[in-house]
Scaffold this motif. Structure first.
Motif, mmCIF file in Angstrom:
data_model
loop_
_atom_site.group_PDB
_atom_site.id
_atom_site.type_symbol
_atom_site.label_atom_id
_atom_site.label_comp_id
_atom_site.label_asym_id
_atom_site.label_seq_id
_atom_site.Cartn_x
_atom_site.Cartn_y
_atom_site.Cartn_z
ATOM 1 N N SER A 1 0.838 -1.197 0.000
ATOM 2 C CA SER A 1 0.000 0.000 0.000
ATOM 3 C C SER A 1 0.876 1.251 0.000
ATOM 4 O O SER A 1 1.859 1.346 0.741
ATOM 5 C CB SER A 1 -0.903 -0.015 1.238
ATOM 6 N N GLY A 2 0.531 2.194 -0.838
ATOM 7 C CA GLY A 2 1.309 3.422 -0.961
ATOM 8 C C GLY A 2 2.317 3.381 -2.090
ATOM 9 O O GLY A 2 3.004 4.382 -2.337
ATOM 10 N N LYS B 1 3.289 6.353 2.242
ATOM 11 C CA LYS B 1 2.164 6.826 3.039
ATOM 12 C C LYS B 1 2.083 8.352 2.957
ATOM 13 O O LYS B 1 2.868 8.994 2.261
ATOM 14 C CB LYS B 1 2.311 6.382 4.489
ATOM 15 N N TYR B 2 1.120 8.913 3.676
ATOM 16 C CA TYR B 2 0.947 10.362 3.727
ATOM 17 C C TYR B 2 0.343 10.708 5.091
ATOM 18 O O TYR B 2 -0.193 9.842 5.788
ATOM 19 C CB TYR B 2 0.022 10.856 2.612
ATOM 20 N N THR B 3 0.456 11.974 5.471
ATOM 21 C CA THR B 3 -0.150 12.432 6.725
ATOM 22 C C THR B 3 -0.914 13.722 6.460
ATOM 23 O O THR B 3 -0.528 14.538 5.620
ATOM 24 C CB THR B 3 0.918 12.696 7.810
ATOM 25 N N ASP C 1 6.803 4.990 -5.178
ATOM 26 C CA ASP C 1 5.946 5.659 -4.202
ATOM 27 C C ASP C 1 4.831 6.432 -4.899
ATOM 28 O O ASP C 1 5.037 7.091 -5.922
ATOM 29 C CB ASP C 1 6.784 6.617 -3.348
#
Length: 715
Positions: A273-274, A309-311, A287
């Motif tokens: 995932s990501g 990922k991300y935030t 990515d």
């Protein structure tokens, strides 16, 4: 909902990006994409098994699997779809091929049992499929029949009228298709259904219609219906084993992950995932920048991209999780302590919920205890307790009363994996008691409340039955609606499985068979004559004779048994047990059997009279047994098959004669007595009759020939 949409869109983008060819290699063949580890030519694929031949004689070009010359329709990250071929038989055209074969042996491909079905189409059709699943043979098929065209309707699907279907087993790599006719006289259907077809196809792609009965329309339609193949890397290798050789490990590149294929042999690679891309290529997993498109990113305010990922966050002066599908970002308000109020209300609701839950489960537990007490009394628990107390005082072995919780724990709450077998009386589970003893727990289907006292009496008697060749009843549980019986566990299956299972057919020697027969007869003689109260089993058959590891016989399943007082000479209870194994003198008119059901017993007796006994026997019996000894046993079986009870020997006589035949060398004149020499002055109810019943299959239109026992040929 928006986040779910974005994740789905990201997955679709990843799947599309994963369909990439090896750099410098042909990315497509005609209209079909060829992603790595597949490739056009051996240098562009990870292994010759994944090599694709692009046939340019077609327009557009068509791809074929190089090793098997099968036309490829599409390739995905887990599946390959190939073109279809059907076995066809037409009554007026002998040129049609009624047999096909597709062989994937030695390749990383298997036919998908989740997405494929085997079909038979036609109004007079028998469609058969056979093949190999590993080292095991597989045969299955289905029957399709219809008398008129009006009886065939598309909304019936493939229910056996015009079309039938059956699933295929997991791991199938080779299959052969044969199609034929049920009957020759088909003049009433030739006008609309002159041909029959058998084929495998992707079940979501094939929809039966009445026009499929016509040859031209069916052939054109089947061209667009593919067959689904599952594929994986590294035949018979798991991720753990493949990783031991880093050079050949397909998922060795950066960010690629490995997972074991669940429906075929081997493993596959994936981008986590990501990340997106082709995990089989160098730097294939890249990515995903979720923050790249400001309008579509999942954050309401500040989005920060990280590897994989991300935030989301809120600017200074605002609070929240910062996500569009979450709480977002809200300005801080110092005038009203919203967080404190929300926290207080939440804690209050949580306490209320906990109190309601505690009250609910307490009432439920109390109700369950009362229900168990009701069942215990209803099933004669108080009566059995008194009998147990008196048994303890007299020093006699007594039953153990198990609780419902004990047996639930022993069977892992009656998990399906613990099922040992199913029958007409109920289901038998394997259980492990707290003291590590392994037991068999019988859960019956029905209960007769009027027979409670008789049931308790029978349990008490069967607990006292102590014979090395009788399965020991250890106790029971009366806290359920239907009582549960607990027996000792016998590990080696039953005699029926060893006789009828092809893989075990030769595992029992002639000497072991004679011993099993003698032990069974001895156990029945004990039940009839030596028990404190005679027990008539009334359902003696090979499925109810269990075998220990050393093939020691254990008579089991007393569901149809009856206790007979010592002064009673006739059994007057209703007929019970398996119909094919009943004493013919017990048969009432409603259970009257046809000649076909008596066929095997009659065939055996006629073969004895005509000196054709040895044509019925397995080669191993003929090889290991002495001819005179075999004949002596056969004569004893013949006397046991006598239709008149007074003409048959008692079980005690049968046991003695079997033991004598087994232990001593045969002397002239010692064997082969005629019927008149048998002493029949006592134990007239100790019948030894066991009828050989014929096989009857169901008429559902779908069957597996692995489950069909062979029938005796006619004389």
């Amino acid at each position: 909902m928006l986040l779910q949409f974005l994740i789905c869109l990201s997955w679709l983008t990843s799947a599309s990006a994963a369909l990439e060819a090896k750099p410098g290699c042909q990315p497509t063949c005609g209209n079909v994409k060829i992603p790595y580890p597949f490739g056009v030519g051996s240098k562009c694929s990870i292994h010759p098994s994944y090599s694709i031949d692009c046939n340019k004689s077609y327009n557009p070009h068509r791809p074929f699997l190089s090793t098997k010359n099968l036309q490829v329709v599409s390739i995905s990250q887990t599946e390959v779809r190939i073109s279809n071929q059907a076995a066809v038989s037409c009554h007026d055209d002998l040129t049609k091929i009624n047999y096909t074969q597709t062989n994937l042996s030695g390749t990383p491909y298997t036919f998908s049992d989740r997405k494929n079905e085997f079909y038979g189409v036609g109004c007079n059709t028998v469609a058969l499929i056979g093949g190999l699943v590993g080292n095991r043979s597989y045969v299955g098929g289905c029957i399709s029949y219809c008398e008129t065209k009006d009886s065939v309707k598309a909304d019936m699907n493939c229910s056996g009228i015009g079309c039938c279907q059956t699933p295929i087993p997991e791991g199938l790599q080779l299959f052969e298709t044969y199609v034929g006719s049920i009957e020759e006289n088909i003049t009433n259907i030739t006008s609309f259904g002159n041909c029959t077809y058998g084929f495998m196809a992707e079940q979501t792609k094939y929809q039966f219609s009445v026009s499929d009965l016509q040859y031209d329309r069916f052939i054109n339609k089947i061209k667009d219906v593919p067959v689904v193949l599952d594929w994986a890397i590294g035949e018979n290798l798991t991720c753990e084993k493949a990783l031991q050789d880093p050079e050949t490990f397909a998922c060795k590149y950066k960010n690629a992950t490995c997972y074991n294929a669940s429906n075929t042999y081997g493993y596959r690679c994936n981008c986590p995932s990501g990340y997106e891309g082709n995990p089989y290529l160098i730097d294939g997993c890249q990515d995903v920048n979720e923050c790249e498109d400001h309008n579509d990113n999942p954050c309401a305010s500040i989005c920060t991209n990280n590897l994989g990922k991300y935030t989301c966050s809120c600017p200074k002066g605002e609070h929240g999780d910062g996500m569009k599908n979450g709480t977002g970002c809200t300005r801080n308000d110092k005038k009203f302590p919203m967080i404190i109020v929300t926290l207080g209300v939440s804690l209050g609701l949580l306490c209320l919920l906990l109190c309601i839950s505690w009250l609910y489960f307490s009432l439920k537990k109390r109700k369950l205890v009362k229900l168990r007490e009701k069942f215990f009394r209803q099933n004669g628990g108080l009566l059995l307790k008194r009998k147990i107390s008196s048994s303890h005082e007299s020093g006699v072995e007594s039953a153990k009363l198990f609780t419902s919780n004990e047996l639930k724990l022993a069977t892992n709450n009656y998990d399906e994996s613990r099922i040992l077998g199913k029958g007409g009386f109920g289901t038998v589970y394997k259980g492990i008691l707290p003291d590590k003893r392994i037991v068999a727990i019988k859960k019956s289907k029905l209960v007769d409340k009027s027979q409670t006292e008789q049931f308790i009496n029978e349990v008490e008697i069967l607990i006292q039955v102590n014979h090395r060749n009788v399965v020991k009843l250890l106790g029971c549980c009366l806290e359920n609606e239907v009582p549960l019986l607990v027996y000792e566990y016998i590990s080696n299956g039953n005699l029926y499985e060893h006789i009828h299972n092809i893989s075990r057919m030769s595992s029992i020697s002639w000497e072991d068979r004679l011993r099993i027969a003698a032990e069974t007869a001895g156990a029945l003689a004990y039940l009839h004559s030596a028990a404190s109260i005679p027990v008539i089993h009334r359902d003696v058959k090979s499925a109810n004779i269990l075998l220990e590891g050393n093939y020691t016989a254990k008579v089991a399943d007393f569901g149809a048994s009856r206790l007979v007082p010592l002064d009673q000479t006739q059994i007057t209870t209703l007929v019970q047990g398996t119909l094919g194994y009943l004493d013919p003198e017990d048969e009432t008119p409603e259970f009257e059997r046809s000649e076909e059901e008596r066929y095997l017993a009659t065939y055996f007796i006629v073969s004895l009279k005509e000196n054709r006994l040895f044509q019925l026997l397995e080669p191993r019996i003929i090889e290991e047994g002495k001819s005179k000894q075999i004949i002596a046993y056969s004569e004893l079986a013949k006397r046991c098959l006598n239709l008149k009870g007074e003409k048959r020997p008692t079980m005690k006589e049968v046991a003695m004669e079997l033991e004598g035949l087994r232990r001593f060398e045969m002397h002239p004149g010692a064997l082969g007595r005629n019927d008149d020499s048998t002493s029949l002055q006592s134990e007239s109810n100790d019948i030894c009759y066991v009828e050989l019943s014929s096989y009857k299959d169901d008429a559902s239109g779908q069957y597996s020939m692995e489950e069909m026992p062979a029938k005796v040929p006619p004389r």
